[in-house]
Design an enzyme around this catalytic site. Structure first.
Site, PDB file in Angstrom:
ATOM      1  N   LEU A  38       0.853  -1.196   0.000  1.00 56.84           N
ATOM      2  CA  LEU A  38       0.000   0.000   0.000  1.00 56.84           C
ATOM      3  C   LEU A  38       0.890   1.248   0.000  1.00 56.84           C
ATOM      4  O   LEU A  38       0.663   2.174  -0.761  1.00 56.84           O
ATOM      5  CB  LEU A  38      -0.926  -0.017   1.227  1.00 56.84           C
ATOM      6  CG  LEU A  38      -1.709   1.260   1.530  1.00 56.84           C
ATOM      7  CD1 LEU A  38      -2.612   1.649   0.360  1.00 56.84           C
ATOM      8  CD2 LEU A  38      -2.547   1.088   2.795  1.00 56.84           C
ATOM      9  N   HIS A  98       6.561   1.725  14.932  1.00 61.93           N
ATOM     10  CA  HIS A  98       5.662   0.706  15.481  1.00 61.93           C
ATOM     11  C   HIS A  98       4.498   0.363  14.549  1.00 61.93           C
ATOM     12  O   HIS A  98       3.467  -0.139  14.995  1.00 61.93           O
ATOM     13  CB  HIS A  98       5.148   1.101  16.877  1.00 61.93           C
ATOM     14  CG  HIS A  98       4.731  -0.071  17.722  1.00 61.93           C
ATOM     15  ND1 HIS A  98       5.443  -1.246  17.773  1.00 61.93           N
ATOM     16  CD2 HIS A  98       3.672  -0.256  18.555  1.00 61.93           C
ATOM     17  CE1 HIS A  98       4.838  -2.090  18.605  1.00 61.93           C
ATOM     18  NE2 HIS A  98       3.772  -1.521  19.087  1.00 61.93           N
ATOM     19  N   HIS A 207      -0.608   4.015  19.019  1.00 60.02           N
ATOM     20  CA  HIS A 207      -0.267   2.783  18.307  1.00 60.02           C
ATOM     21  C   HIS A 207      -0.609   2.931  16.826  1.00 60.02           C
ATOM     22  O   HIS A 207      -1.748   3.281  16.504  1.00 60.02           O
ATOM     23  CB  HIS A 207      -1.063   1.596  18.876  1.00 60.02           C
ATOM     24  CG  HIS A 207      -0.249   0.657  19.700  1.00 60.02           C
ATOM     25  ND1 HIS A 207       0.108   0.927  21.004  1.00 60.02           N
ATOM     26  CD2 HIS A 207       0.284  -0.550  19.412  1.00 60.02           C
ATOM     27  CE1 HIS A 207       0.822  -0.098  21.473  1.00 60.02           C
ATOM     28  NE2 HIS A 207       0.954  -0.990  20.524  1.00 60.02           N
ATOM     29  N   SER A 258      -4.474   3.317  21.835  1.00 58.81           N
ATOM     30  CA  SER A 258      -4.992   2.832  20.561  1.00 58.81           C
ATOM     31  C   SER A 258      -5.557   3.991  19.744  1.00 58.81           C
ATOM     32  O   SER A 258      -6.118   4.926  20.307  1.00 58.81           O
ATOM     33  CB  SER A 258      -6.104   1.813  20.831  1.00 58.81           C
ATOM     34  OG  SER A 258      -6.809   1.533  19.635  1.00 58.81           O
TER      35      SER A 258
END
Length: 685
Positions: A38, A98, A207, A258
């Site tokens: 992508l 990450h 994240h 998150s």
């Protein structure tokens, strides 16, 4: 203009590696194997030096899951061969963004082999060479420059994914903060002495898991999309990945943070599973999934990435606080399985040999654990059977007692075949650029752990005569040691706590160690710090379950690059132009050319009567899919998601690959080839 205070250099280099067949690193899901591209992955390097060049600091942020010890040791080895003592363990920080959608296989500790299919040399080499190349480019482009710092709040981009663990922290401590995540972004802006823009580093705790574990396309996730937007805007008229302006969106204390802001829901029933166990009535924890703000994961990635980019842009444009003062760096290697921590005058505690708790296997609301690898996946292979047998080994009483109340699932610190399963020797490191102190931490600190660490280091600087330091945490640096929770969060033993591998006093140990580094910097005594025990470099060069690359075939009456399914003749913006070719394994290209571009979108220019490349495979509007068929055949599908504002005209999609051809019993050669769709029209909306 004020006098330039430093020499500054920036660089960017590709570190994508093989985009097919290699498991993606992050969710520990063995089924999540690369199947295309992508967006490209980059290493972004920043060098700051004192004008008389006595001291320098290197900060690298790479679009990878985390920096492994193997990557760091190999990078340092190459830098030493090239530059002698200029770039060293103390003044080079390597940080991973990450992303959970990059190739794995670049680890030397055995635990990480399980979900990465071993040590995958091409993946490791792409990362190491990309990092070194980005540093080379920065090194070659050093010029007099100035640095500015700014900070601000990012809204609507994060939630705490373990809020029940956070609530274990003392109420008096929680009351000092308005949120259970760190919403602050810190931006470091770099310009040359004439004020021309060079680049920026942003540190923000989130994240990069907007792309979930059903994704098979290599990409840099939300923070990578933010880099892409910033660089696209500043490098006008260049293709993605080109141009001199470099924008890094680096990780911080993101352990319990998150981007999936709508929170956890049961995938099967749609009801909330925001409970201490993240548990669904039917299907248990595996069904509990957090949702991002978008209509799908691609959309969520863009929304979160754009939020982060817009805040960084605003902070960058308004940055006026200049960073001045000396450069300094402090580094130690520490045996983290054996640190004594003085909690107070009468009480000393210790860290433990590494071990993972039961909740490690359960995963998080961002991705369920797929660590059910005690059966099925690799049985019957004697080497992997021996690995599996160790997983079932019983922890010693000493390790059990040390990790209490963690119920131990894998006593990795007691597993040593064929090499240790987890690191003992860990890097702790601080680099100070004037009033900015970058704490390079070897893992994922939770929100509160990060706050405690920053506060402790700040007060250490304060008490040794360097008040007012800007302290930032750079996450996923140098060696991967999973999570670092607070002592209180550890007691709840959710995923982050189960993955705090050195036991309940891990954070206290790090606070003690980073205080020591800060004190040495403040007192200008870094050369008196003991170096500590050097980490091992295991004699393993490649060891993998990846299928070997063999001769490939095209279907009867076709050749590589032929079109199997053609584009339509006409599209409007918002639609997807799509073409399928006779393809070949993309791993051939990664092993043949470091920066192989798989596709272009080209527009026909009537003026020059020629085709002009308008997009490459680093664009977030293109998708490259590879699917393996039978008998050495495979297909490649290229999609162009035509964005609003696309200039009407005549376009085509092109594919570039390499196939393996057998020339004798003993020899395969790699042959480059290409293909093109028919021309098609993009019409005005």
């Amino acid at each position: 203009a004020a006098a330039a205070k430093y020499l500054v250099g920036v660089g960017r280099a590709d570190c994508t590696g093989p985009v097919a067949q290699v498991p993606l690193m992050g969710y520990a899901n063995p089924d999540q194997v690369g199947g295309g591209l992508l967006s490209r992955l980059y290493s972004r390097a920043f060098i700051v030096a004192e004008p008389e060049d006595s001291k320098r600091v290197v900060f690298v942020s790479a679009d990878i899951g985390m920096v492994s010890q193997r990557v760091r040791l190999e990078v340092l080895k190459q830098l030493r061969a090239k530059y002698g003592e200029l770039y060293r363990p103390d003044n080079v920080i390597l940080s991973g963004t990450h992303t959970h959608s990059g190739p794995g296989g670049y680890f030397q500790y055995t635990l990480f082999w399980i979900t990465s299919k071993g040590l995958v040399r091409p993946a490791l080499s792409s990362i190491v060479n990309g990092i070194v190349k980005s540093i080379d480019i920065a090194h070659e482009n050093m010029k007099r420059g100035r640095l500015f710092i700014n900070r601000g709040t990012v809204e609507n981009s994060q939630i705490n994914r373990s809020p029940f663990s956070y609530l274990e922290n003392p109420e008096s401590e929680r009351n000092r903060y308005s949120s259970n995540t760190d919403k602050e972004m810190v931006v470091l802006k770099m310009v040359d002495e004439d004020g021309h823009e060079l680049g920026l580093i942003s540190w923000f705790a989130v994240h990069p898991v907007s792309m979930n574990n059903s994704n098979h396309l290599v990409n840099s996730d939300n923070v990578g999309y933010a880099s892409y937007l910033f660089e696209r805007e500043r490098n006008k008229g260049m293709l993605p990945g080109e141009g001199s302006f470099v924008a890094a969106f680096a990780s911080s204390n993101l352990g319990d943070v998150s981007p999936n802001t709508r929170g956890p829901f049961c995938a099967n029933t749609g009801e909330s599973c925001d409970n201490p166990q993240s548990f669904c009535p039917v299907g248990g924890a595996a069904m509990c999934r957090a949702k991002g703000p978008g209509k799908d994961m691609f959309d969520s990635t863009r929304i979160i990435g754009q939020n982060i980019y817009l805040k960084a842009k605003e902070l960058y444009e308004k940055a006026s606080q200049e960073v001045t003062g000396p450069l300094n760096s402090a580094h130690q290697w520490v045996n983290m399985s054996d640190v004594s921590v003085e909690l107070n005058a009468t009480h000393t505690v210790k860290t433990c040999k590494p071990a993972l708790g039961h909740s490690f296997a359960a995963g998080t609301i961002d991705g369920g654990g797929a660590f059910n690898f005690t059966q099925g996946s690799v049985e019957g292979d004697p080497f992997w059977d021996q690995i599996r047998d160790q997983l079932l080994g019983e922890p010693s009483n000493e390790t059990k007692a040390c990790h209490k109340p963690k119920p131990i699932l894998f006593s990795t610190g007691e597993m040593t075949w064929p090499h240790p399963w987890h690191p003992d020797i860990v890097d702790v490191q601080i680099a100070a650029i004037g009033s900015l102190a970058i704490l390079a931490v070897p893992g994922e600190f939770t929100t509160m752990s990060g706050r405690r660490l920053r506060e402790a280091v700040k007060s250490e600087f304060d008490s040794h005569g360097t008040p007012g330091m800007n302290v930032v945490i750079a996450g996923l640096c140098n060696v991967y040691t999973h999570y670092i929770t607070t002592y209180e969060e550890y007691q709840a033993q959710r995923y982050e706590a189960a993955s705090t591998i050195y036991g309940p006093h891990t954070l206290s140990a790090y606070i003690q160690l980073y205080r020591g580094l800060a004190k040495a910097i403040a007192l200008n005594a870094t050369q008196e710090l003991p170096r500590g025990p050097e980490p091992p470099l295991f004699n393993v060069t490649s060891l993998t379950l990846l299928p070997s690359l063999s001769a490939e075939n095209a279907p009867a009456a076709k050749t590589f690059g032929d079109v199997l399914e053609e584009v339509r003749q006409e599209y409007r913006e918002g639609e997807v132009a799509e073409v399928t070719f006779v393809g070949a394994n993309p791993r051939n290209s990664a092993e043949n050319a470091t920066e192989h571009n798989f596709l272009t979108v080209e527009r026909y220019s009537n003026i020059s009567s020629s085709w002009r490349v308008v997009l490459n495979d680093a664009s977030w509007d293109t998708r490259f899919y590879w699917s393996k068929g039978a008998r050495g055949q495979s297909n490649v599908t290229i999609e162009w998601h035509i964005p609003a504002g696309t200039e009407p005209g005549v376009y085509r999609l092109r594919y570039f690959g390499h196939y393996k051809k057998r020339v004798s019993i003993f020899r395969l050669v790699t042959v480059p080839f290409g293909g093109s769709s028919s021309a098609f029209q993009v019409t005005a909306p």
